[in-house]
Design a protein around this motif. Sequence first.
Motif, PDB file in Angstrom:
ATOM      1  N   LYS A 255      -2.532   5.614  16.269  1.00 48.59           N
ATOM      2  CA  LYS A 255      -1.654   6.757  15.979  1.00 48.59           C
ATOM      3  C   LYS A 255      -0.323   6.289  15.391  1.00 48.59           C
ATOM      4  O   LYS A 255       0.752   6.502  15.960  1.00 48.59           O
ATOM      5  N   LEU A 256      -0.431   5.662  14.218  1.00 50.82           N
ATOM      6  CA  LEU A 256       0.734   5.044  13.584  1.00 50.82           C
ATOM      7  C   LEU A 256       1.010   5.694  12.224  1.00 50.82           C
ATOM      8  O   LEU A 256       0.362   5.367  11.224  1.00 50.82           O
ATOM      9  N   PRO A 257       1.952   6.644  12.144  1.00 52.76           N
ATOM     10  CA  PRO A 257       2.224   7.331  10.865  1.00 52.76           C
ATOM     11  C   PRO A 257       2.695   6.382   9.768  1.00 52.76           C
ATOM     12  O   PRO A 257       2.413   6.594   8.588  1.00 52.76           O
ATOM     13  N   ARG A 258       3.406   5.309  10.149  1.00 56.50           N
ATOM     14  CA  ARG A 258       3.901   4.353   9.152  1.00 56.50           C
ATOM     15  C   ARG A 258       2.741   3.726   8.382  1.00 56.50           C
ATOM     16  O   ARG A 258       2.802   3.560   7.156  1.00 56.50           O
ATOM     17  N   TYR A 259       1.668   3.402   9.101  1.00 56.56           N
ATOM     18  CA  TYR A 259       0.532   2.747   8.435  1.00 56.56           C
ATOM     19  C   TYR A 259      -0.460   3.756   7.855  1.00 56.56           C
ATOM     20  O   TYR A 259      -1.227   3.415   6.956  1.00 56.56           O
ATOM     21  N   HIS A 260      -0.395   4.993   8.322  1.00 57.98           N
ATOM     22  CA  HIS A 260      -1.062   6.092   7.593  1.00 57.98           C
ATOM     23  C   HIS A 260      -0.457   6.170   6.189  1.00 57.98           C
ATOM     24  O   HIS A 260      -1.177   6.317   5.195  1.00 57.98           O
ATOM     25  N   PHE A 261       0.870   6.091   6.126  1.00 58.13           N
ATOM     26  CA  PHE A 261       1.570   6.150   4.833  1.00 58.13           C
ATOM     27  C   PHE A 261       1.112   5.015   3.938  1.00 58.13           C
ATOM     28  O   PHE A 261       0.710   5.225   2.786  1.00 58.13           O
ATOM     29  N   TRP A 262       1.145   3.755   4.447  1.00 56.45           N
ATOM     30  CA  TRP A 262       0.811   2.605   3.623  1.00 56.45           C
ATOM     31  C   TRP A 262      -0.643   2.652   3.157  1.00 56.45           C
ATOM     32  O   TRP A 262      -0.949   2.308   2.019  1.00 56.45           O
ATOM     33  N   ALA A 263      -1.533   3.032   4.085  1.00 60.84           N
ATOM     34  CA  ALA A 263      -2.956   3.066   3.735  1.00 60.84           C
ATOM     35  C   ALA A 263      -3.214   4.100   2.637  1.00 60.84           C
ATOM     36  O   ALA A 263      -3.918   3.831   1.648  1.00 60.84           O
ATOM     37  N   ASN A 264      -2.649   5.305   2.785  1.00 65.45           N
ATOM     38  CA  ASN A 264      -2.838   6.345   1.770  1.00 65.45           C
ATOM     39  C   ASN A 264      -2.197   5.955   0.435  1.00 65.45           C
ATOM     40  O   ASN A 264      -2.786   6.167  -0.631  1.00 65.45           O
ATOM     41  N   ALA A 265      -0.983   5.383   0.505  1.00 68.42           N
ATOM     42  CA  ALA A 265      -0.317   4.952  -0.736  1.00 68.42           C
ATOM     43  C   ALA A 265      -1.134   3.866  -1.431  1.00 68.42           C
ATOM     44  O   ALA A 265      -1.272   3.865  -2.657  1.00 68.42           O
ATOM     45  N   GLY A 266      -1.712   2.944  -0.633  1.00 76.75           N
ATOM     46  CA  GLY A 266      -2.537   1.882  -1.202  1.00 76.75           C
ATOM     47  C   GLY A 266      -3.826   2.406  -1.799  1.00 76.75           C
ATOM     48  O   GLY A 266      -4.224   2.004  -2.906  1.00 76.75           O
ATOM     49  N   LEU A 267      -4.493   3.308  -1.094  1.00 79.14           N
ATOM     50  CA  LEU A 267      -5.734   3.893  -1.628  1.00 79.14           C
ATOM     51  C   LEU A 267      -5.456   4.706  -2.891  1.00 79.14           C
ATOM     52  O   LEU A 267      -6.288   4.768  -3.805  1.00 79.14           O
ATOM     53  N   GLY A 268      -4.263   5.304  -2.956  1.00 82.68           N
ATOM     54  CA  GLY A 268      -3.871   6.012  -4.178  1.00 82.68           C
ATOM     55  C   GLY A 268      -3.730   5.053  -5.354  1.00 82.68           C
ATOM     56  O   GLY A 268      -4.169   5.347  -6.473  1.00 82.68           O
ATOM     57  N   LYS A 269      -3.148   3.862  -5.104  1.00 79.98           N
ATOM     58  CA  LYS A 269      -3.011   2.868  -6.174  1.00 79.98           C
ATOM     59  C   LYS A 269      -4.384   2.381  -6.649  1.00 79.98           C
ATOM     60  O   LYS A 269      -4.599   2.162  -7.843  1.00 79.98           O
ATOM     61  N   VAL A 270      -5.296   2.182  -5.682  1.00 81.49           N
ATOM     62  CA  VAL A 270      -6.661   1.773  -6.043  1.00 81.49           C
ATOM     63  C   VAL A 270      -7.296   2.833  -6.954  1.00 81.49           C
ATOM     64  O   VAL A 270      -7.879   2.513  -7.993  1.00 81.49           O
ATOM     65  N   SER A 271      -7.183   4.099  -6.557  1.00 83.18           N
ATOM     66  CA  SER A 271      -7.753   5.193  -7.361  1.00 83.18           C
ATOM     67  C   SER A 271      -7.113   5.250  -8.744  1.00 83.18           C
ATOM     68  O   SER A 271      -7.787   5.519  -9.744  1.00 83.18           O
ATOM     69  N   LEU A 272      -5.820   4.981  -8.802  1.00 90.74           N
ATOM     70  CA  LEU A 272      -5.105   4.989 -10.083  1.00 90.74           C
ATOM     71  C   LEU A 272      -5.661   3.904 -11.009  1.00 90.74           C
ATOM     72  O   LEU A 272      -5.889   4.146 -12.200  1.00 90.74           O
ATOM     73  N   LEU A 273      -5.923   2.716 -10.458  1.00 85.61           N
ATOM     74  CA  LEU A 273      -6.498   1.631 -11.259  1.00 85.61           C
ATOM     75  C   LEU A 273      -7.896   1.972 -11.771  1.00 85.61           C
ATOM     76  O   LEU A 273      -8.295   1.536 -12.842  1.00 85.61           O
ATOM     77  N   LEU A 274      -8.628   2.737 -10.960  1.00 92.41           N
ATOM     78  CA  LEU A 274     -10.002   3.099 -11.328  1.00 92.41           C
ATOM     79  C   LEU A 274     -10.055   4.386 -12.150  1.00 92.41           C
ATOM     80  O   LEU A 274     -11.139   4.917 -12.403  1.00 92.41           O
ATOM     81  N   ASN A 275      -8.878   4.905 -12.527  1.00 95.67           N
ATOM     82  CA  ASN A 275      -8.784   6.148 -13.316  1.00 95.67           C
ATOM     83  C   ASN A 275      -9.349   7.358 -12.562  1.00 95.67           C
ATOM     84  O   ASN A 275      -9.800   8.334 -13.171  1.00 95.67           O
ATOM     85  N   GLU A 276      -9.336   7.288 -11.228  1.00 97.64           N
ATOM     86  CA  GLU A 276      -9.769   8.424 -10.399  1.00 97.64           C
ATOM     87  C   GLU A 276      -8.509   9.222 -10.038  1.00 97.64           C
ATOM     88  O   GLU A 276      -7.996   9.160  -8.916  1.00 97.64           O
ATOM     89  N   TYR A 277      -7.998   9.966 -11.009  1.00 91.69           N
ATOM     90  CA  TYR A 277      -6.653  10.520 -10.890  1.00 91.69           C
ATOM     91  C   TYR A 277      -6.540  11.606  -9.820  1.00 91.69           C
ATOM     92  O   TYR A 277      -5.519  11.694  -9.124  1.00 91.69           O
ATOM     93  N   GLU A 278      -7.557  12.442  -9.669  1.00 92.99           N
ATOM     94  CA  GLU A 278      -7.495  13.489  -8.644  1.00 92.99           C
ATOM     95  C   GLU A 278      -7.448  12.866  -7.248  1.00 92.99           C
ATOM     96  O   GLU A 278      -6.684  13.314  -6.379  1.00 92.99           O
TER      97      GLU A 278
END
Length: 611
Positions: A255-278
Motif C-alpha cells: 500500500k505504497l502510493p509513492r511506488y504506485h506513482f513510479w510504476a504507472n509513470a514507468g509503464l507509461g514511458k514503456v507504452s510511449l516507446l512502443l507507440n501505444e499512446y492510449e
Amino acid sequence: MVRVNLAILVVCTLIVLNQVAHASTKEYLSFEQTVLKSPEQHLNLTNKWKHTGEPADAELFLSALKARALFFAGHIERSKSEFSRYDAELKVQQFTWGAGYWYLYRSFFAIEQGHLDDAKRLVKQARRAFTHLKDSSMLVRVQAMEAIVAIWREEYSEALKSVQAAHAYIMRNDISDVSKLAVLDGLTAYYSTLKYHRKAIEFATQANSLAVQSQNILDGLPIKYNLCMALLRSKLVEKARACYQEMLSSAKQYKLPRYHFWANAGLGKVSLLLNEYENAVRYFEQAKKLEYIAIVNPAHLIVLRNNLAKALSAMEKYPQAQTHLQESLVILDNYQSPLNNRYMRRTLKLKAQVLELQQDYENSIDVLKRYIRLLEENELATKEVLEQEAQSFFEAEQHKLNLALTDEKLKAQAANLAELEKEEQLSRAYIFIAILSCLSIGLFAYLQRKASMVNRNFAYKDPLTELFNRRYFQEHIDKLSQKKQSYTLAMLDLDYFKRINDVSGHDVGDEILIRFSQHLKSHFRGDADVVCRYGGEEFVVVCQFMDVTQLTQRLSLLQTVLKEQLSHESEAVTFSAGVASSAEHPKDKIIKVVDELMYRSKRLGRDKISS
C-alpha cells in the motif's frame, strides 16, 4: 599520588564512554535493520525504545528513521513535519551519531523537495559528524549521498570522485549491506544519468539482488525503480515493462502510493516507446492522480507532464498537450535549481514541436529561439565551470611546488639539523630529508611528464579548430577495435565550402570552420564522444554507448541549431553526413562506408544525413 589516581580515573572513564558509544551505535544499526525490513510497521516510532545511548542522540536517530519510513509509505507531510521538529535545534553544529544520521537523511529529503543547496549543506554536516566520530561505515553512506547531490546539481566530476572513493572502500572492507546498497545506488544514478546504460544496469542489478537477499524493503523499492529506469533507457523495453509490473505488485502489496506513482509513470514511458499512446495516457493520468500525496520533487512533476504531452501530441490532441506543457512551465518558474535550464530546454523543445504539428509556425519559431538561447547559456556556464576548475588546479599545483622547493624551508631544515645532538634525532632528520628529496624528485618528474603530455596533445590537436586531428582519430578507433569495443561513426562535410573560400577568402573560411567546430563539439559528450577534424572541411565523430539512430538524431538537432546561428552572406551553413556502426562494419571498411554515405547525402541535395 593524587595526580596519578586522577589520570587513571580519566582514562577509565574514557574507555567506558567509548564502549558505551560503540554499544549504542550497534544498537542503532540493528534497530535500523528491523525498520528497513518492515517499514510499514514502524510509522509511529517513539523514544520508548530501549538503548544505552544518550537520550537526545537516540531521539534524533529515531526521528530520522521514522521520517524515512513515513516518506517511503507516501506520508510526505508527516515526514516533513518529523524532520522539521529538529531543524532549529540542529542549526548549531553537533557531532553526535544521531545528529550525523539525521543530517544524512534530511539531505535526501531536501533533494526530493528540489532544495539542492540545502541538500549540499546538510550532507556536509553529516560528513563532519561522522568524520569526528571516525565512523567509516557511515562515511561511505555520506559519500554515496554526496554523489547523488552532485548528480542533481550537474557537478559530475564531484559525483564521480565521491562514488569511486566509496566503491573502492566497500571493495576492500567488510561493511554493512545498507552502506553497500547506498554506494551501488549512487553508482547506478551516476552511470544512468551520463547514459552509460550497461554500467548502470550492472550496478542496479547488484543492488537489487543485495536488497532482496538482506530483505531490505525500504531501500529495495527505490533501487528497483533505478533498475527499471536503467533498463528502459537501454531500450530493453520488455524487461523494463516486467520490472515496472513487479514494482506495481509490490506497491499494491505494501500500500505504497509513492511506488504506485513510479510504476504507472514507468509503464507509461514503456507504452510511449512502443507507440501505444492510449495506454501511455492512461498510465500517466493514473500517476498524476497520486502525485500530490506521494511526490514533492518538481523535476518528477515536470517529466510526467512532458511525457503526457508527448503521448497526447502523438494522438493529435494538441490543445490538451499544450495544457500539460503550460503546467510544466508554471512549475519551472518556481524551480530554483541548476537543473532548471535542462528541464526548461526539454519543455520548450517539446512545446515547439507541438506548435509545429499544429502548423503554428510563428509561435513555434519564437519558442525555438528561446530554446536556443538556453542552449547557449548552458554552453557558456559549462565553459566557465571548466575554466574555474582549470585555474584552481593550476594555482593548487603552483602552491604545492612553492611549498616543496622554497629556499627558506630548506634553510630552516638545515638549521634544525645543526641543533640535533642525539644520533637518533639525526637519523630521523636524515630520513625526513631523504623523503623530501624523493618527493621533490617525484614532483619534478610529474611536472616533466605533464609537460610531455602537453606536447603530445599538440601533436593530436588541429591548431585551427582545437579539435582532435586525423592522427588521433585513427589511433582512437584502433584502440577501440583492439579492445573489441563497439562504436558509432559519423563523417560530416560542410556544403559548398569551396565556394565560400573562393568568393570570400580563406580568412572567412577559417572563421566558419572554427565556429562550426565549436557548435559540433558542444553537441557531444566530452567523456564518451570524440570529435575530430578529418581534413579540410571534413569532420568525424566517434560515439560509444550511442547507436546509429541516437547519433543521427543528435546530428539533426545540430542542423537545426546551425540554421539559426551560423550563416554566410545570409545563407545558412549546412553539412552532409553519413553514419554507421562498427557492429555492422569492420574497422578497415567503416571509414569507406561512412564516406560513401556522406556522398550519398550530397547527391540527395546536401544538408542530409544518410545511415
